[in-house]
Design an enzyme around this catalytic site. Structure first.
Site, short mmCIF file in Angstrom:
data_model
loop_
_atom_site.label_atom_id
_atom_site.label_comp_id
_atom_site.label_asym_id
_atom_site.label_seq_id
_atom_site.Cartn_x
_atom_site.Cartn_y
_atom_site.Cartn_z
CG HIS A 129 -0.98 3.49 -8.85
ND1 HIS A 129 -2.22 3.12 -8.39
CD2 HIS A 129 -0.18 3.55 -7.74
CE1 HIS A 129 -2.18 2.98 -7.07
NE2 HIS A 129 -0.95 3.24 -6.66
CB CYS A 155 -5.12 4.88 -7.24
SG CYS A 155 -5.07 4.91 -9.04
#
Length: 428
Positions: A379, A76
């Site tokens: 994330h 990510c």
């Protein structure tokens, strides 16, 4: 004897062989129904996916052309940076317009090669894979693209990013831009170095910021220049030097570090201007950073101040949210308020009188956000503006969002594009 009817079968329960056939037939019917149901659900998902790419704007339906990037295993950090860069129009268009890789001859004719400089694995082309990834985005032909080939090249040329552990998005961005810059200086895809340098110079003849060699599209767009002033507090000697930069890393002032949300009432709100002011204000260096004074001929106490000598076309601001304590790296989770339009950088310029009325104004184009508590976990997602609309990029998922949502994000990296002055436009 008992009789069982199943479709066209009528069997006697005393005939075991026929009973077995009936059971097999029933099983086949069940499997067929399951398969049919699975196909039906798949069509519904595909239809839902297609419908999710249709948006109503001003009463009319339009296609959502944004494409997500599949997560290849904690990638990510890479996806958020790629989506941000893909929305910096001038930078993205440069790569998309570069010539593609030539098709190979012989046994592999008709297939493109990822090793564009030679047959060897160590001579892959980051520029080519970056170009192909950008071309795959914003076409609207698929909901998500898998950047496997680009990640393979990243592994080859950036050993720090091998493996599938979470990485720092800012660190990845710097490595990516540095390697693109170096590779562009050497030429690729059969395009001579002189042609590439000529194209880079065409972006702006006066906007050259050379970092490790000649100017490229990377330095022409992201490159700025800092003036670093150091004054000896003992003899007053002043030392000046100019440092090129691709981004500015800003501390979040310590007095704001307890304010974690925009709506938290205790204490003043930390703003991007506070971070910029902290970066450029006069600072007395501590005992571990004593300045070697050439006049005193020894290390002395001194002050330091930064000025921006030249602003870039795209101003990249990195908020230093991660810092080392005695044993671990902590995250500063403070909300920092930032403008979506009209960031004025004139007051940080060395010679503001030489700049035009709107040449120091910047508008936000992308934001990278880190969700979670630590650099090795959590994330990354990105918000980016495209043709007047804001999108949220969360790996494979792309959703339309609004300015209010973007403004509430806890920014980690901010990308601002220089505002182009329009003839006759009102000054802000």
């Amino acid at each position: 004897p008992l009789l069982y009817r199943c479709d066209d079968f009528v069997v006697n329960d005393t005939k075991l062989g026929l009973v077995q056939k009936v059971r097999e037939h029933l099983q086949n019917l069940e499997n067929s129904a399951f398969t049919s149901d699975r196909h039906r659900k798949r069509k519904l998902l595909e239809s839902s996916s297609l419908n999710s790419k249709l948006l109503k704007v001003n009463g009319s339906t339009t296609a959502l052309c944004a494409t997500g990037l599949r997560n290849l295993g904690n990638t990510c950090f890479m996806n958020a940076i790629l989506q941000s860069l893909s929305n910096i129009q001038q930078f993205c268009c440069y790569f998309k317009e570069l010539p593609a890789v030539e098709l190979r001859n012989g046994k592999t004719a008709g297939r493109r090669t990822y090793h564009t400089r030679s047959q060897g694995d160590n001579n892959v082309s980051l520029v080519e894979e970056f170009r192909k990834t950008l071309c795959a985005l914003w076409q609207g032909s698929q909901t998500a693209f898998s950047p496997e080939s680009l990640f393979y090249v990243v592994w080859k040329i950036m050993p720090n990013f091998r493996g599938y552990q979470q990485q720092d998005a800012h660190e990845f961005m710097r490595y990516l831009l540095d390697h693109l810059h170096l590779e562009l200086q050497g030429g690729f895809n059969g395009v001579s170095r002189s042609v590439i340098l000529q194209e880079s110079s065409n972006l702006s003849a006066s906007n050259k910021c050379c970092i490790n060699g000649a100017s490229t599209v990377v330095t022409a767009i992201f490159g700025g220049i800092l003036q670093n002033e150091v004054n000896c507090l003992i003899c007053g000697t002043e030392s000046r030097k100019f440092d090129p930069f691709l981004d500015l890393s800003l501390d979040i002032p310590s007095q704001f570090r307890n304010k974690r949300t925009k709506n938290q009432e205790s204490g003043p709100m930390c703003t991007l201007r506070d971070c910029l002011r902290s970066f450029t204000d006069l600072e007395e260096l501590d005992e571990t950073e004593l300045y070697m004074c050439h006049k005193c001929k020894k290390k002395q106490k001194s002050t330091k101040k930064f000025w921006i000598q030249k602003l870039p076309k795209v101003l990249c601001l990195h908020l230093k949210r991660f810092h080392w304590t005695a044993y671990l790296r902590n995250k500063v989770d403070t909300y920092v308020e930032f403008p979506l339009r009209g960031l004025d950088m004139k007051c940080y310029l060395l010679e503001p009188e030489n700049s035009g009325p709107e040449s120091c104004l910047y508008d936000l184009v992308a934001v990278v956000v880190h969700h979670g508590s630590g650099v090795g976990s959590g994330h990354y997602t990105a918000y980016a503006a495209h043709e007047g609309r804001w999108f949220h990029f969360n790996d494979s998922t792309v959703t339309l969002t609004d300015e209010e949502t973007v403004g509430k994000a806890k920014a980690y990296i901010l990308f601002y594009v220089e505002r182009q002055a329009k003839p006759g436009a009102e000054k802000l």
